[in-house]
Write a protein that holds these residues in place. Structure first.
Motif, PDB file in Angstrom:
ATOM      1  N   LEU A   1       2.730   2.286 -13.703  1.00 24.70           N
ATOM      2  CA  LEU A   1       3.918   1.878 -12.949  1.00 24.70           C
ATOM      3  C   LEU A   1       3.837   2.345 -11.503  1.00 24.70           C
ATOM      4  O   LEU A   1       4.201   1.616 -10.573  1.00 24.70           O
ATOM      5  CB  LEU A   1       5.182   2.422 -13.613  1.00 24.70           C
ATOM      6  CG  LEU A   1       5.534   1.803 -14.975  1.00 24.70           C
ATOM      7  CD1 LEU A   1       6.702   2.547 -15.612  1.00 24.70           C
ATOM      8  CD2 LEU A   1       5.851   0.329 -14.835  1.00 24.70           C
ATOM      9  N   ALA A   2       3.328   3.549 -11.297  1.00 23.30           N
ATOM     10  CA  ALA A   2       3.172   4.067  -9.939  1.00 23.30           C
ATOM     11  C   ALA A   2       2.156   3.240  -9.157  1.00 23.30           C
ATOM     12  O   ALA A   2       2.334   2.962  -7.967  1.00 23.30           O
ATOM     13  CB  ALA A   2       2.752   5.534  -9.984  1.00 23.30           C
ATOM     14  N   ASN A   3       1.085   2.815  -9.829  1.00 17.68           N
ATOM     15  CA  ASN A   3       0.054   2.021  -9.163  1.00 17.68           C
ATOM     16  C   ASN A   3       0.568   0.664  -8.701  1.00 17.68           C
ATOM     17  O   ASN A   3       0.099   0.123  -7.691  1.00 17.68           O
ATOM     18  CB  ASN A   3      -1.149   1.823 -10.092  1.00 17.68           C
ATOM     19  CG  ASN A   3      -1.966   3.092 -10.263  1.00 17.68           C
ATOM     20  OD1 ASN A   3      -1.914   3.998  -9.431  1.00 17.68           O
ATOM     21  ND2 ASN A   3      -2.719   3.166 -11.353  1.00 17.68           N
ATOM     22  N   LEU A   4       1.539   0.113  -9.422  1.00 17.36           N
ATOM     23  CA  LEU A   4       2.079  -1.198  -9.037  1.00 17.36           C
ATOM     24  C   LEU A   4       2.646  -1.171  -7.618  1.00 17.36           C
ATOM     25  O   LEU A   4       2.547  -2.154  -6.883  1.00 17.36           O
ATOM     26  CB  LEU A   4       3.165  -1.640 -10.020  1.00 17.36           C
ATOM     27  CG  LEU A   4       2.714  -2.030 -11.437  1.00 17.36           C
ATOM     28  CD1 LEU A   4       3.924  -2.396 -12.286  1.00 17.36           C
ATOM     29  CD2 LEU A   4       1.721  -3.182 -11.403  1.00 17.36           C
ATOM     30  N   LYS A   5       3.210  -0.046  -7.242  1.00 17.05           N
ATOM     31  CA  LYS A   5       3.843   0.060  -5.919  1.00 17.05           C
ATOM     32  C   LYS A   5       2.836   0.124  -4.781  1.00 17.05           C
ATOM     33  O   LYS A   5       3.193  -0.060  -3.624  1.00 17.05           O
ATOM     34  CB  LYS A   5       4.731   1.302  -5.885  1.00 17.05           C
ATOM     35  CG  LYS A   5       5.863   1.266  -6.899  1.00 17.05           C
ATOM     36  CD  LYS A   5       6.647   2.566  -6.898  1.00 17.05           C
ATOM     37  CE  LYS A   5       7.750   2.557  -7.935  1.00 17.05           C
ATOM     38  NZ  LYS A   5       8.487   3.839  -7.989  1.00 17.05           N
ATOM     39  N   THR A   6       1.571   0.373  -5.110  1.00 15.52           N
ATOM     40  CA  THR A   6       0.545   0.513  -4.070  1.00 15.52           C
ATOM     41  C   THR A   6      -0.210  -0.779  -3.792  1.00 15.52           C
ATOM     42  O   THR A   6      -1.075  -0.812  -2.916  1.00 15.52           O
ATOM     43  CB  THR A   6      -0.476   1.592  -4.484  1.00 15.52           C
ATOM     44  OG1 THR A   6      -1.258   1.102  -5.594  1.00 15.52           O
ATOM     45  CG2 THR A   6       0.217   2.886  -4.894  1.00 15.52           C
TER      46      THR A   6
END
Length: 203
Positions: free
Chosen positions: A82-87
């Motif tokens: 989920l954190a990677n989606l924001k990048t």
């Protein structure tokens, strides 16, 4: 006297035989009539909702189900995914689904994770280019998909289109839009119903 007995026996036999044939005939008429009340397989495939139990769905695990003759992926994303989606916004053609991809998701799907619950993704597994089914590639840093820039997602082997773990299409690939999100809602924390819009569901 004996002739009358024989005639009675014949009469009973003919009466019984006629009754049996009549009952069989009624059955042949009645079965198609009653079956016409039941929805056909074609009608069910045309849009009947399906329930999927996700109790045992582990982080990173993907299950496939069939809805309207289309493969639907259901998978659980962990906190890192989920954190990677924001990048990834700079690598994607339509990260917020505001362009041509807007029609590929229900109106109640608004966040960049494209889901009702961030950790549970529900996506139609058909490439928006020519209808192939992409493969699930959740591993980070896959060398054949961009190395360190690859944060997991889906790769279409037919023509090379790539999508992230929210089904958002990468820039510069043949697929023109993000993958489709079907209508669905949570009946409970462990049960998803695909094919029902929660804004119209009575649940």
């Amino acid at each position: 006297m004996s002739e009358q007995v024989i005639d009675l026996k014949k009469r009973r036999f003919l009466t019984n035989a006629t009754s049996v044939v009549g009952a069989v005939g009624v059955g042949f008429v009645l079965v198609p009539f009653l079956s016409s009340w039941m929805p056909s397989a074609r009608a069910k495939a045309a849009g009947a909702p399906i329930d999927v139990n996700i109790t045992k769905l582990e982080p990173g695990q993907l299950v496939r189900v069939l809805w309207r003759k289309k493969p639907v992926w259901i998978f659980r994303r962990d906190a890192q995914a989920l954190a990677n989606l924001k990048t990834l916004d700079g690598d994607l053609a339509d990260p917020n689904s505001t362009g041509n991809s807007k029609t590929n998701q229900p109106t109640y799907i608004t966040e960049n994770h494209r889901a009702i619950k961030a950790e549970i993704a529900v996506i139609v597994g058909i490439c928006t280019h020519l209808g192939c089914s992409p493969t699930y590639r959740p591993e980070l840093g896959a060398a054949d998909l961009g190395g360190d820039s690859w944060k997991g997602g889906f790769y279409c082997p037919c023509h090379g289109s790539k999508f992230d773990l929210a089904g958002r299409v990468y820039s510069g690939v043949p697929a023109p839009t993000n993958l489709v999100i079907p209508p669905y809602h949570f009946v409970s924390d462990s049960l998803i119903q695909i094919g029902v819009d929660p804004t119209t569901s009575a649940s």
